[in-house]
Design a protein around this motif. Structure first.
Motif, mmCIF file in Angstrom:
data_model
loop_
_atom_site.group_PDB
_atom_site.id
_atom_site.type_symbol
_atom_site.label_atom_id
_atom_site.label_comp_id
_atom_site.label_asym_id
_atom_site.label_seq_id
_atom_site.Cartn_x
_atom_site.Cartn_y
_atom_site.Cartn_z
ATOM 1 N N VAL A 97 -8.748 34.844 -11.045
ATOM 2 C CA VAL A 97 -8.616 36.093 -10.071
ATOM 3 C C VAL A 97 -7.410 36.999 -10.279
ATOM 4 N N ALA A 98 -6.120 36.291 -10.882
ATOM 5 C CA ALA A 98 -5.163 36.990 -11.365
ATOM 6 C C ALA A 98 -5.363 37.841 -12.781
ATOM 7 N N VAL A 99 -6.309 36.981 -13.491
ATOM 8 C CA VAL A 99 -6.485 37.933 -14.873
ATOM 9 C C VAL A 99 -7.308 39.208 -14.531
ATOM 10 N N VAL A 100 -8.461 39.081 -13.711
ATOM 11 C CA VAL A 100 -9.098 40.039 -13.266
ATOM 12 C C VAL A 100 -8.373 41.140 -12.592
ATOM 13 N N LEU A 101 -7.453 40.826 -11.626
ATOM 14 C CA LEU A 101 -6.509 41.926 -10.932
ATOM 15 C C LEU A 101 -5.441 42.319 -11.666
ATOM 16 N N GLY A 102 -5.040 41.670 -12.690
ATOM 17 C CA GLY A 102 -4.067 42.240 -13.872
ATOM 18 C C GLY A 102 -4.529 43.438 -14.699
ATOM 19 N N ILE A 103 -5.698 42.846 -15.250
ATOM 20 C CA ILE A 103 -6.482 43.963 -15.909
ATOM 21 C C ILE A 103 -6.752 45.153 -15.189
ATOM 22 N N PHE A 104 -7.171 45.205 -13.851
ATOM 23 C CA PHE A 104 -7.368 46.340 -13.168
ATOM 24 C C PHE A 104 -6.240 47.099 -12.502
ATOM 25 N N SER A 105 -5.197 46.190 -12.696
ATOM 26 C CA SER A 105 -3.683 46.943 -12.311
ATOM 27 C C SER A 105 -3.164 47.914 -13.321
ATOM 28 N N ILE A 106 -3.345 47.385 -14.304
ATOM 29 C CA ILE A 106 -2.771 47.806 -15.648
ATOM 30 C C ILE A 106 -3.386 49.012 -16.351
ATOM 31 N N LEU A 107 -4.796 48.784 -16.373
ATOM 32 C CA LEU A 107 -5.866 49.741 -17.123
ATOM 33 C C LEU A 107 -5.548 51.498 -16.573
ATOM 34 N N PRO A 108 -5.095 51.628 -15.104
ATOM 35 C CA PRO A 108 -5.094 52.974 -15.026
ATOM 36 C C PRO A 108 -3.828 53.555 -15.435
ATOM 37 N N PHE A 109 -2.795 52.585 -15.839
ATOM 38 C CA PHE A 109 -1.586 53.174 -16.297
ATOM 39 C C PHE A 109 -1.325 53.537 -17.889
ATOM 40 N N VAL A 110 -2.440 52.719 -18.467
ATOM 41 C CA VAL A 110 -2.941 53.067 -19.971
ATOM 42 C C VAL A 110 -3.621 54.396 -19.911
ATOM 43 N N VAL A 111 -4.551 54.507 -18.952
ATOM 44 C CA VAL A 111 -5.052 55.964 -19.064
ATOM 45 C C VAL A 111 -4.345 57.198 -18.799
ATOM 46 N N MET A 112 -3.281 56.747 -17.702
ATOM 47 C CA MET A 112 -2.566 57.659 -17.107
ATOM 48 C C MET A 112 -1.440 58.212 -18.501
ATOM 49 N N GLY A 113 -0.986 57.127 -19.249
ATOM 50 C CA GLY A 113 -0.226 57.488 -20.434
ATOM 51 C C GLY A 113 -0.921 58.241 -21.427
ATOM 52 N N LEU A 114 -2.048 57.967 -21.800
ATOM 53 C CA LEU A 114 -2.804 58.882 -22.645
ATOM 54 C C LEU A 114 -2.994 60.141 -22.203
ATOM 55 N N VAL A 115 -3.299 60.192 -20.961
ATOM 56 C CA VAL A 115 -3.416 61.909 -20.414
ATOM 57 C C VAL A 115 -2.042 62.602 -20.516
ATOM 58 N N ALA A 116 -0.987 61.575 -20.700
ATOM 59 C CA ALA A 116 0.422 62.249 -20.193
ATOM 60 C C ALA A 116 0.827 62.744 -21.644
ATOM 61 N N ILE A 117 0.549 62.181 -22.805
ATOM 62 C CA ILE A 117 0.860 62.470 -24.198
ATOM 63 C C ILE A 117 1.062 63.902 -24.545
ATOM 64 N N PRO A 118 0.129 64.724 -24.346
ATOM 65 C CA PRO A 118 0.515 66.059 -24.610
ATOM 66 C C PRO A 118 1.640 66.890 -23.763
ATOM 67 N N LYS A 119 1.833 66.332 -22.749
ATOM 68 C CA LYS A 119 2.839 66.933 -21.672
ATOM 69 C C LYS A 119 4.156 66.325 -21.868
ATOM 70 N N VAL A 120 4.444 65.362 -22.594
ATOM 71 C CA VAL A 120 5.688 64.660 -22.762
ATOM 72 C C VAL A 120 6.703 65.528 -23.441
ATOM 73 N N GLU A 121 7.773 65.550 -22.896
ATOM 74 C CA GLU A 121 9.117 66.253 -23.305
ATOM 75 C C GLU A 121 10.104 65.367 -23.573
ATOM 76 N N PRO A 122 10.599 65.004 -24.703
ATOM 77 C CA PRO A 122 11.421 63.678 -24.950
ATOM 78 C C PRO A 122 12.895 64.188 -24.418
ATOM 79 N N SER A 123 13.140 65.302 -24.260
ATOM 80 C CA SER A 123 14.648 65.469 -23.779
ATOM 81 C C SER A 123 14.733 65.058 -22.298
ATOM 82 N N ARG A 124 13.652 65.115 -21.512
ATOM 83 C CA ARG A 124 13.525 64.396 -20.103
ATOM 84 C C ARG A 124 14.094 63.153 -20.235
ATOM 85 N N TRP A 125 14.026 62.373 -21.237
ATOM 86 C CA TRP A 125 14.241 60.840 -21.122
ATOM 87 C C TRP A 125 15.907 60.949 -21.118
#
Length: 478
Positions: free
Chosen positions: A168-196
């Motif tokens: 159950v932890a494996v299934v929940l873990g994949i479900f919990s991590i996957l949206p952040f992978v998608v969010m990261g891919l969507v964010a790439i064009p908008k990233v400004e390194p100076s903000r870091w």
């Protein structure tokens, strides 16, 4: 994560207690990785406060540097000691073997109470994520009923078996991590390194910053209380800790990197749940709902993982004679029935605490327990240098001592920043543990409850002639 001895040795914990349920399926590598992931993390939910407290640069640096100072030493010690004592009870057995059963009991009390306090948080957070869609869960009788029902359902899941909990932890873990992978891919064009690189050292809430880092990167040792349920723990435990360490650090750092780089900084907005707002900004409402659903599921995963650790710890303590024998009773699924019920009761009693009080109180108790673990780790290196260590950190005694200094300094800082209220409550809890131990000894002496110690459990403090099989010498296998 260190060296694994190539030759076969007689291990300290090679014997198996008949009560351990050898017919029950053992936990394999992948489920164990995700159980550790949920013991420690569960995803980047809750790290937002680090940006609000200190800004992007310190937040990002913290989740890179803090694991080196704290997580790596704790994981390495867990790997060495967990394979040295591959039995349920984990850190309780380490401290007891090094410092005696009294301090072993105190370790068990503080760590169990810290775990139960931590677990009381997750049903509440689960409902907090759902109340936006179901306002009725915001308070009153419906919320109370929902907390009770959710706790009972998740407790039943633990009752059904650790193997089920692991997958159950494996299934929940994949479900919990996957949206952040998608969010990261969507964010790439908008990233400004100076903000870091944005930082304001004159406007840093160090208490909130350190507590957020500490809360999100501790509890690596919790998996040790399940060592008796792991398939081939001498090899599986170190590997799982290594992979889980990588997974946890990436699961924190990547969303922070993308979130702080793609969205203009407003530190006041960086509080719990802000990742769902970032998801809406970057991907739309559908991504926000996915993040919120993942957060709710993550809390379920953390609950079942924490309860497994807490309940098996009580079972291990009973096998060592520290608790009444009935704590070692197993259900037909091989799970610690009394330990589960006891831990669930503690969760329900503590679920009224606020988020801030829960985090501060559990951190305080956890710090004291970690100090005992560091002392036990170094002292066993000194007192029993030749005892078999299937997995050994490649440092000598001096190196072991030096490795514990940075996390100990960090512990002292966290304790010093605690409020007076948290200090008083925590000291009172520790004092209760000092009273419970002699009370149980009196109960045992009077025969009011039955206590027993498994004869198959090793004793490093036995007479020299009884320790011959525990010395690290090669054994010929036919």
């Amino acid at each position: 994560m260190g060296e694994v001895n190539g030759a076969e040795y007689i291990s300290v914990g090679e014997g198996h207690s008949p009560s351990r349920g050898s017919n029950v399926n053992k936990v394999s590598l992948l489920p164990l990785v995700f159980l550790i992931f949920y013991e420690v993390s569960g995803g980047p939910f809750g790290v937002e406060d680090s940006v609000g407290a200190a800004g992007p640069l310190l937040a990002l640096a913290g989740f890179l540097v803090f694991p080196i100072i704290w997580s790596v030493p704790e994981a390495l010690i867990t790997a060495e000691m967990g394979t040295m004592f591959p039995e349920n009870g984990g850190y309780v057995v380490w401290v007891s073997s090094a410092l005696g059963p009294f301090w072993g009991f105190q370790q068990g009390w503080m760590k169990w109470l810290s775990g139960v306090i931590d677990n009381a948080l997750y049903p509440v957070l689960f409902l907090d994520y759902l109340k936006a869609a179901f306002p009725v869960l915001g308070g009153g009788l419906p919320r109370i009923v929902a907390v009770l029902v959710l706790t009972m359902v998740l407790t039943y899941m633990n009752y059904r078996g650790l193997t089920i909990v692991g997958w159950v932890a494996v299934v929940l873990g994949i479900f919990s991590i996957l949206p952040f992978v998608v969010m990261g891919l969507v964010a790439i064009p908008k990233v400004e390194p100076s903000r870091w690189l944005e930082v304001d050292l004159h406007n840093v809430d160090w208490n909130l910053y350190l507590n957020t880092l500490f809360w999100n990167l501790n509890y690596w040792d919790s998996i040790s209380t399940l060592a008796g349920e792991v398939d081939n723990p001498k090899k599986t435990l170190p590997k799982s800790l290594f992979f889980a360490l990588i997974l946890v650090v990436v699961a924190y750092f990547f969303p922070l990197l993308m979130g702080t780089g793609a969205v203009p900084l407003n530190r006041e907005l960086w509080t719990d749940g802000y990742f769902s707002d970032i998801a809406k900004i970057l991907g739309g409402v559908w991504l926000r709902w996915w993040i919120q659903g993942a957060a709710a599921m993550s809390n379920m995963g953390m609950f079942v993982a924490e309860m497994s650790s807490d309940s098996f710890q009580l079972l291990g303590m009973a096998e060592r004679g520290m608790l009444p024998e009935f704590f070692a009773w197993r259900s037909r699924h091989g799970t610690p029935l009394v330990g589960i019920l006891f831990s669930a009761s503690g969760v329900l009693l503590l679920s009224w605490l606020s988020f801030q009080e829960i985090v501060a109180a559990e951190n305080f108790l956890y710090c004291f327990g970690m100090i005992l673990e560091f002392i036990a780790f170094v002292w066993l290196r000194v007192k029993h240098p030749n005892a078999a260590r299937p997995y050994k950190i490649p440092v000598g005694t001096v190196g072991a001592l030096l490795m514990c200094i940075p996390p100990t300094i960090l512990i002292c800082v966290v304790l010093a920043l605690s409020s007076l209220k948290v200090f008083v409550i925590s000291i009172a809890a520790i004092t209760i543990g000092f009273m419970i131990n002699p009370l149980l000894k009196h109960v045992e002496k009077k025969g009011w409850m039955k206590f027993s110690t498994s004869t198959d459990l090793p004793d490093l403090n036995a007479a020299p002639q009884d320790r011959d099989s525990l010395i690290e010498e090669p054994v010929l296998r036919t």
